[in-house]
Write a protein that holds these residues in place. Sequence first.
Motif, PDB file in Angstrom:
ATOM      1  N   ILE A  46     -64.026 -30.531 -44.157  1.00 48.79           N
ATOM      2  CA  ILE A  46     -62.549 -29.927 -44.193  1.00 48.79           C
ATOM      3  C   ILE A  46     -61.557 -30.505 -42.290  1.00 48.79           C
ATOM      4  O   ILE A  46     -62.321 -29.211 -41.422  1.00 48.79           O
ATOM      5  CB  ILE A  46     -61.954 -28.297 -44.969  1.00 48.79           C
ATOM      6  CG1 ILE A  46     -63.026 -27.990 -45.522  1.00 48.79           C
ATOM      7  CG2 ILE A  46     -60.408 -28.317 -44.661  1.00 48.79           C
ATOM      8  CD1 ILE A  46     -62.924 -26.932 -46.579  1.00 48.79           C
ATOM      9  N   GLU A  47     -60.299 -31.210 -42.919  1.00 49.09           N
ATOM     10  CA  GLU A  47     -60.162 -31.459 -41.460  1.00 49.09           C
ATOM     11  C   GLU A  47     -58.433 -30.638 -41.217  1.00 49.09           C
ATOM     12  O   GLU A  47     -57.995 -31.013 -40.104  1.00 49.09           O
ATOM     13  CB  GLU A  47     -59.935 -32.498 -41.478  1.00 49.09           C
ATOM     14  CG  GLU A  47     -58.937 -33.637 -42.361  1.00 49.09           C
ATOM     15  CD  GLU A  47     -58.914 -35.145 -41.401  1.00 49.09           C
ATOM     16  OE1 GLU A  47     -59.546 -35.237 -40.965  1.00 49.09           O
ATOM     17  OE2 GLU A  47     -58.536 -36.114 -42.380  1.00 49.09           O
ATOM     18  N   ARG A  48     -58.220 -30.603 -42.537  1.00 48.84           N
ATOM     19  CA  ARG A  48     -57.203 -29.641 -42.273  1.00 48.84           C
ATOM     20  C   ARG A  48     -56.365 -29.462 -44.046  1.00 48.84           C
ATOM     21  O   ARG A  48     -56.760 -28.976 -45.101  1.00 48.84           O
ATOM     22  CB  ARG A  48     -55.726 -31.084 -42.699  1.00 48.84           C
ATOM     23  CG  ARG A  48     -54.009 -30.387 -42.822  1.00 48.84           C
ATOM     24  CD  ARG A  48     -52.955 -32.155 -42.213  1.00 48.84           C
ATOM     25  NE  ARG A  48     -51.816 -31.590 -41.996  1.00 48.84           N
ATOM     26  CZ  ARG A  48     -50.766 -31.135 -41.777  1.00 48.84           C
ATOM     27  NH1 ARG A  48     -51.479 -31.439 -40.012  1.00 48.84           N
ATOM     28  NH2 ARG A  48     -49.882 -30.484 -41.643  1.00 48.84           N
ATOM     29  N   ASP A  81     -58.794 -35.219 -51.383  1.00 48.29           N
ATOM     30  CA  ASP A  81     -58.215 -34.104 -51.127  1.00 48.29           C
ATOM     31  C   ASP A  81     -58.503 -32.573 -52.789  1.00 48.29           C
ATOM     32  O   ASP A  81     -58.995 -33.525 -53.639  1.00 48.29           O
ATOM     33  CB  ASP A  81     -56.338 -34.272 -51.151  1.00 48.29           C
ATOM     34  CG  ASP A  81     -56.121 -35.135 -50.344  1.00 48.29           C
ATOM     35  OD1 ASP A  81     -55.690 -34.339 -49.680  1.00 48.29           O
ATOM     36  OD2 ASP A  81     -56.423 -36.494 -50.266  1.00 48.29           O
ATOM     37  N   VAL A  82     -58.503 -32.123 -52.095  1.00 50.50           N
ATOM     38  CA  VAL A  82     -58.700 -30.480 -52.283  1.00 50.50           C
ATOM     39  C   VAL A  82     -57.447 -29.203 -53.406  1.00 50.50           C
ATOM     40  O   VAL A  82     -57.033 -29.759 -52.033  1.00 50.50           O
ATOM     41  CB  VAL A  82     -59.566 -29.565 -52.255  1.00 50.50           C
ATOM     42  CG1 VAL A  82     -59.911 -28.826 -53.107  1.00 50.50           C
ATOM     43  CG2 VAL A  82     -61.144 -30.940 -52.027  1.00 50.50           C
ATOM     44  N   ILE A 125     -56.121 -28.437 -49.792  1.00 44.24           N
ATOM     45  CA  ILE A 125     -57.090 -29.308 -48.512  1.00 44.24           C
ATOM     46  C   ILE A 125     -57.847 -30.021 -48.601  1.00 44.24           C
ATOM     47  O   ILE A 125     -57.327 -31.195 -49.185  1.00 44.24           O
ATOM     48  CB  ILE A 125     -58.428 -27.959 -48.804  1.00 44.24           C
ATOM     49  CG1 ILE A 125     -58.296 -26.713 -48.901  1.00 44.24           C
ATOM     50  CG2 ILE A 125     -59.484 -28.639 -47.743  1.00 44.24           C
ATOM     51  CD1 ILE A 125     -59.373 -25.772 -49.689  1.00 44.24           C
ATOM     52  N   HIS A 126     -57.332 -31.129 -47.267  1.00 38.15           N
ATOM     53  CA  HIS A 126     -58.401 -32.261 -46.574  1.00 38.15           C
ATOM     54  C   HIS A 126     -59.339 -32.854 -46.084  1.00 38.15           C
ATOM     55  O   HIS A 126     -59.412 -32.001 -45.738  1.00 38.15           O
ATOM     56  CB  HIS A 126     -56.866 -32.979 -46.765  1.00 38.15           C
ATOM     57  CG  HIS A 126     -57.085 -34.241 -45.524  1.00 38.15           C
ATOM     58  ND1 HIS A 126     -57.069 -35.592 -47.337  1.00 38.15           N
ATOM     59  CD2 HIS A 126     -57.557 -34.990 -45.053  1.00 38.15           C
ATOM     60  CE1 HIS A 126     -57.296 -36.672 -46.633  1.00 38.15           C
ATOM     61  NE2 HIS A 126     -57.886 -36.380 -44.964  1.00 38.15           N
ATOM     62  N   LEU A 127     -60.117 -33.393 -46.925  1.00 42.67           N
ATOM     63  CA  LEU A 127     -61.114 -33.515 -46.717  1.00 42.67           C
ATOM     64  C   LEU A 127     -61.257 -35.168 -45.914  1.00 42.67           C
ATOM     65  O   LEU A 127     -60.556 -35.816 -46.026  1.00 42.67           O
ATOM     66  CB  LEU A 127     -61.845 -33.790 -47.382  1.00 42.67           C
ATOM     67  CG  LEU A 127     -62.464 -32.315 -48.517  1.00 42.67           C
ATOM     68  CD1 LEU A 127     -63.277 -32.618 -49.884  1.00 42.67           C
ATOM     69  CD2 LEU A 127     -62.762 -31.529 -47.632  1.00 42.67           C
ATOM     70  N   ASN A 128     -62.206 -34.926 -44.390  1.00 41.20           N
ATOM     71  CA  ASN A 128     -62.145 -35.649 -43.857  1.00 41.20           C
ATOM     72  C   ASN A 128     -63.267 -36.930 -44.301  1.00 41.20           C
ATOM     73  O   ASN A 128     -64.985 -36.435 -45.151  1.00 41.20           O
ATOM     74  CB  ASN A 128     -62.824 -35.692 -42.255  1.00 41.20           C
ATOM     75  CG  ASN A 128     -64.100 -35.083 -42.214  1.00 41.20           C
ATOM     76  OD1 ASN A 128     -64.685 -35.039 -42.728  1.00 41.20           O
ATOM     77  ND2 ASN A 128     -64.205 -34.847 -40.657  1.00 41.20           N
ATOM     78  N   ILE A 169     -60.113 -29.196 -37.275  1.00 40.95           N
ATOM     79  CA  ILE A 169     -59.259 -29.227 -38.135  1.00 40.95           C
ATOM     80  C   ILE A 169     -58.041 -27.645 -37.930  1.00 40.95           C
ATOM     81  O   ILE A 169     -58.171 -27.745 -36.601  1.00 40.95           O
ATOM     82  CB  ILE A 169     -59.997 -27.692 -39.321  1.00 40.95           C
ATOM     83  CG1 ILE A 169     -59.308 -26.679 -40.386  1.00 40.95           C
ATOM     84  CG2 ILE A 169     -60.993 -26.436 -38.435  1.00 40.95           C
ATOM     85  CD1 ILE A 169     -60.390 -26.297 -40.759  1.00 40.95           C
ATOM     86  N   GLU A 170     -57.124 -27.815 -38.767  1.00 38.95           N
ATOM     87  CA  GLU A 170     -55.703 -27.688 -38.496  1.00 38.95           C
ATOM     88  C   GLU A 170     -55.902 -27.065 -39.503  1.00 38.95           C
ATOM     89  O   GLU A 170     -55.383 -27.432 -41.030  1.00 38.95           O
ATOM     90  CB  GLU A 170     -54.908 -28.705 -37.932  1.00 38.95           C
ATOM     91  CG  GLU A 170     -53.088 -27.941 -38.099  1.00 38.95           C
ATOM     92  CD  GLU A 170     -52.366 -28.988 -37.283  1.00 38.95           C
ATOM     93  OE1 GLU A 170     -51.811 -29.054 -36.534  1.00 38.95           O
ATOM     94  OE2 GLU A 170     -52.199 -29.893 -38.332  1.00 38.95           O
ATOM     95  N   LEU A 171     -55.332 -25.998 -39.498  1.00 40.85           N
ATOM     96  CA  LEU A 171     -54.628 -24.481 -40.622  1.00 40.85           C
ATOM     97  C   LEU A 171     -52.867 -24.148 -40.743  1.00 40.85           C
ATOM     98  O   LEU A 171     -53.148 -23.623 -39.675  1.00 40.85           O
ATOM     99  CB  LEU A 171     -56.082 -23.589 -40.885  1.00 40.85           C
ATOM    100  CG  LEU A 171     -54.839 -22.074 -41.767  1.00 40.85           C
ATOM    101  CD1 LEU A 171     -55.238 -22.689 -42.800  1.00 40.85           C
ATOM    102  CD2 LEU A 171     -56.078 -21.073 -41.594  1.00 40.85           C
ATOM    103  N   LEU A 172     -52.279 -24.822 -41.476  1.00 35.32           N
ATOM    104  CA  LEU A 172     -51.523 -24.149 -41.411  1.00 35.32           C
ATOM    105  C   LEU A 172     -51.114 -23.000 -42.529  1.00 35.32           C
ATOM    106  O   LEU A 172     -51.334 -23.040 -43.890  1.00 35.32           O
ATOM    107  CB  LEU A 172     -49.783 -25.706 -42.109  1.00 35.32           C
ATOM    108  CG  LEU A 172     -50.267 -26.602 -41.469  1.00 35.32           C
ATOM    109  CD1 LEU A 172     -50.036 -27.868 -41.689  1.00 35.32           C
ATOM    110  CD2 LEU A 172     -48.948 -26.705 -39.794  1.00 35.32           C
TER     111      LEU A 172
END
Length: 124
Positions: free
Chosen positions: A87-89, A59-60, A79-82, A17-20
Amino acid sequence: MSIGNVVGAAVHLADSIELLSPIVPTPFQGKECVADVLTKLLDTVDAFEPQLLLHNGADVVVVLTIRFGDHVIDAFDHIHLNKDGLIERMTVAWRPLPAVVAVQQRLVPKLGGKAMQLVPVDET
């Protein structure tokens, strides 16, 4: 998918996961690191008030009101799901800036970073 799961449950985070985030210029990366950030964020602010959850494929978008002392923050999290639904991003957008800085000043030292301050141009 509940908002509680999206916002804080580490079991729903992908290993990569990456959190911006608006609180530091570089992304937080990895499940352990992001879980730590989210845990400390939840311990720092007074309340997360979910307003809206939009879901479209992988996408959420979560719209929240965050309360921190006298500050009220409008939060918009993408939030992007793989492919496994993890949650991957996460890309976090908060406003207004003075409230974001107030949270940053309290949260980032807990994460081992340095607090920032907001200074008007005429004071620099």
